[in-house]
Design a protein around this motif. Structure first.
Motif, PDB file in Angstrom:
ATOM      1  N   GLY A  48       8.792 -36.506  47.012  1.00  0.00           N
ATOM      2  CA  GLY A  48       7.340 -36.590  46.880  1.00  0.00           C
ATOM      3  C   GLY A  48       6.495 -36.033  48.008  1.00  0.00           C
ATOM      4  O   GLY A  48       5.298 -36.316  48.070  1.00  0.00           O
ATOM      5  N   TYR A 104      15.709 -37.325  40.243  1.00  0.00           N
ATOM      6  CA  TYR A 104      14.992 -36.530  41.244  1.00  0.00           C
ATOM      7  C   TYR A 104      15.246 -35.027  41.143  1.00  0.00           C
ATOM      8  O   TYR A 104      16.173 -34.591  40.465  1.00  0.00           O
ATOM      9  N   GLY A 105      14.453 -34.284  41.922  1.00  0.00           N
ATOM     10  CA  GLY A 105      14.757 -32.892  42.198  1.00  0.00           C
ATOM     11  C   GLY A 105      15.802 -32.898  43.301  1.00  0.00           C
ATOM     12  O   GLY A 105      15.592 -33.491  44.362  1.00  0.00           O
ATOM     13  N   GLU A 148      16.200 -29.894  38.850  1.00  0.00           N
ATOM     14  CA  GLU A 148      15.413 -31.074  38.510  1.00  0.00           C
ATOM     15  C   GLU A 148      16.239 -32.040  37.666  1.00  0.00           C
ATOM     16  O   GLU A 148      16.778 -31.672  36.629  1.00  0.00           O
ATOM     17  N   LYS A 149      16.333 -33.259  38.129  1.00  0.00           N
ATOM     18  CA  LYS A 149      17.000 -34.346  37.414  1.00  0.00           C
ATOM     19  C   LYS A 149      18.355 -33.963  36.804  1.00  0.00           C
ATOM     20  O   LYS A 149      18.563 -34.032  35.594  1.00  0.00           O
ATOM     21  N   TYR A 158       5.720 -32.258  50.051  1.00  0.00           N
ATOM     22  CA  TYR A 158       5.988 -30.827  50.108  1.00  0.00           C
ATOM     23  C   TYR A 158       4.920 -30.146  50.949  1.00  0.00           C
ATOM     24  O   TYR A 158       3.753 -30.534  50.884  1.00  0.00           O
ATOM     25  N   ASP A 195       5.688 -42.106  45.669  1.00  0.00           N
ATOM     26  CA  ASP A 195       6.505 -42.246  46.884  1.00  0.00           C
ATOM     27  C   ASP A 195       5.622 -42.672  48.045  1.00  0.00           C
ATOM     28  O   ASP A 195       4.755 -41.919  48.479  1.00  0.00           O
ATOM     29  N   LEU A 241       4.419 -31.920  36.185  1.00  0.00           N
ATOM     30  CA  LEU A 241       3.971 -31.848  37.583  1.00  0.00           C
ATOM     31  C   LEU A 241       3.573 -30.425  37.990  1.00  0.00           C
ATOM     32  O   LEU A 241       2.558 -30.218  38.662  1.00  0.00           O
ATOM     33  N   GLN A 299       7.927 -27.850  35.361  1.00  0.00           N
ATOM     34  CA  GLN A 299       8.386 -28.558  36.557  1.00  0.00           C
ATOM     35  C   GLN A 299       8.046 -27.786  37.841  1.00  0.00           C
ATOM     36  O   GLN A 299       8.282 -26.575  37.922  1.00  0.00           O
ATOM     37  N   LEU A 323       3.079 -36.945  46.357  1.00  0.00           N
ATOM     38  CA  LEU A 323       3.165 -37.660  45.080  1.00  0.00           C
ATOM     39  C   LEU A 323       2.943 -39.154  45.301  1.00  0.00           C
ATOM     40  O   LEU A 323       3.506 -39.749  46.227  1.00  0.00           O
ATOM     41  N   THR A 382       9.682 -28.181  40.502  1.00  0.00           N
ATOM     42  CA  THR A 382      11.012 -27.795  41.003  1.00  0.00           C
ATOM     43  C   THR A 382      11.403 -26.393  40.526  1.00  0.00           C
ATOM     44  O   THR A 382      11.897 -25.580  41.304  1.00  0.00           O
ATOM     45  N   VAL A 437      14.395 -34.443  46.754  1.00  0.00           N
ATOM     46  CA  VAL A 437      13.019 -34.213  47.191  1.00  0.00           C
ATOM     47  C   VAL A 437      12.238 -35.484  46.848  1.00  0.00           C
ATOM     48  O   VAL A 437      12.269 -35.951  45.707  1.00  0.00           O
TER      49      VAL A 437
HETATM   50  C1  G1P Z   1       8.962 -35.812  40.665  1.00  0.00           C
HETATM   51  C2  G1P Z   1       9.605 -34.449  40.906  1.00  0.00           C
HETATM   52  C3  G1P Z   1      11.004 -34.607  41.462  1.00  0.00           C
HETATM   53  C4  G1P Z   1      10.982 -35.465  42.717  1.00  0.00           C
HETATM   54  C5  G1P Z   1      10.301 -36.822  42.417  1.00  0.00           C
HETATM   55  C6  G1P Z   1      10.121 -37.580  43.703  1.00  0.00           C
HETATM   56  O1  G1P Z   1       9.635 -36.437  39.598  1.00  0.00           O
HETATM   57  O2  G1P Z   1       9.612 -33.721  39.681  1.00  0.00           O
HETATM   58  O3  G1P Z   1      11.558 -33.336  41.758  1.00  0.00           O
HETATM   59  O4  G1P Z   1      12.280 -35.662  43.202  1.00  0.00           O
HETATM   60  O5  G1P Z   1       9.009 -36.629  41.824  1.00  0.00           O
HETATM   61  O6  G1P Z   1       9.737 -38.873  43.504  1.00  0.00           O
HETATM   62  P1  G1P Z   1       8.988 -37.695  38.795  1.00  0.00           P
HETATM   63  O7  G1P Z   1       9.307 -38.909  39.610  1.00  0.00           O
HETATM   64  O8  G1P Z   1       7.517 -37.443  38.698  1.00  0.00           O
HETATM   65  O9  G1P Z   1       9.671 -37.700  37.462  1.00  0.00           O
END
Ligand code: G1P
Length: 289
Positions: free
Chosen positions: A204, A169-170, A189-190, A206, A132, A109, A228, A129, A230, A202
């Motif tokens: 999606g 998630y972050g 992150e995760k 910002y 979401d 990302l 990342q 994103l 994050t 977080v």
């Molecule tokens: C991404 C971000 C993460 C965030 C999430 C939200 O993760 O890296 O920090 O919390 O979106 O949906 P992904 O879902 O792309 O793995």
């Protein structure tokens, strides 16, 4: 400074929805009759975003076509006086400038957002994103933009997800400032459940200052071997104040099959043209489950 630009990263393979996503970008899968990405673009339009950059990748030309004018189709519908269908075909294309760039390799990302550097220039911007989808009275990204107007620095859209979900998630480490606003201390992150600083994730949305690009350029691979966003935000938070805002609204994780199904059912039940027949159907099967 007014937020005028938004970035939607849409370069991922969409492996969770194979085989549907083999030839069709996951952002084009519809919730009822509208591609998921259109819900995101409509949110940006509703919040007053003027210019949008969608970061795509090879095999995602359907996204470019979707936001183009469907000239032949539109003239047929116009000729036949099919106003409603014409409006649906036109969608949001004439309400916002949609730009595209292709990410050459999928390295995460953060790497995708870095592709927006020259498009954004030196102004704060929104990142939205596609996994979401948020249903709210005030557009989710608009809520963050409003917070940005007050604090003038990066604001992350967050909600509590429950400790059992933190590893998706972050996750932020933050302190409540006032009402729904938190000041950020850190972010990971995760994380594993036992390492998570909270269950505030977080989700999606910002609003980020342009100093993020400098951070992204220095960000090494992180969780999952990816660059990342994050991690770059953590770097940015060491230089500038950063806030998290607990936005109002119901958020669907449409990157998961469960979330996608829930959104489909809820959206159908909210649609005046579908809800009566569909709710009768749901009621008729409830006792058989
Ligand atoms: C991404 C971000 C993460 C965030 C999430 C939200 O993760 O890296 O920090 O919390 O979106 O949906 P992904 O879902 O792309 O793995």
């Amino acid at each position: 400074m007014k937020i005028r630009k938004a970035v939607i990263p849409a370069a991922g393979f969409g492996t969770r929805f194979l085989p549907a996503t083999k030839a069709v970008p996951k952002e084009m899968l519809p919730i009822i009759d509208k591609p998921t990405i259109q819900y995101i673009v409509e949110e940006a339009v509703a919040a007053g975003i003027e210019d949008l950059l969608i970061i795509t990748s090879r095999g995602k030309d359907a996204l470019v076509n979707h936001f183009d004018k469907a000239f032949e189709l539109e003239s047929v519908l116009e000729h036949d006086g099919k106003e409603e269908m014409l409006a649906a075909a036109r969608g949001v294309s004439d309400k916002i400038n949609v730009h595209f760039i292709r990410q050459q390799e999928q390295k995460g990302l953060g790497h995708a957002v870095l592709y927006a550097k020259s498009f954004i220039g030196n102004e704060p911007f929104a990142v939205m994103l596609g996994d979401d989808v948020v249903v709210s009275d005030k557009p989710c990204i608009g809520q963050l933009m409003e917070q940005y107007d007050n604090c003038g620095t990066t604001v992350l859209g967050v909600q509590k997800v429950g400790m059992e979900h933190v590893s998706k998630y972050g996750i932020v480490d933050c302190e409540k400032v006032d009402g729904r606003l938190y000041e950020l201390r850190g972010m990971v992150e995760k994380p594993k459940r036992e390492d998570a600083p909270s269950d505030i994730a977080v989700l999606g949305r910002y609003v980020i200052t342009p100093a993020i690009f400098n951070c992204l350029e220095k960000t090494p691979k992180g969780a999952g071997g990816e660059i990342q966003l994050t991690d770059a935000l953590v770097m940015l938070a060491q230089k500038e104040k950063m806030y998290a805002y607990n936005f109002e609204g119901k958020r669907y994780d449409i990157g998961s099959k469960q979330g996608f199904l829930q959104a489909t059912v809820d959206f159908a039940l909210a649609r005046p043209d579908l809800k009566d027949e569909f709710s009768d159907y749901i009621k008729s099967i409830v006792n058989t489950i």
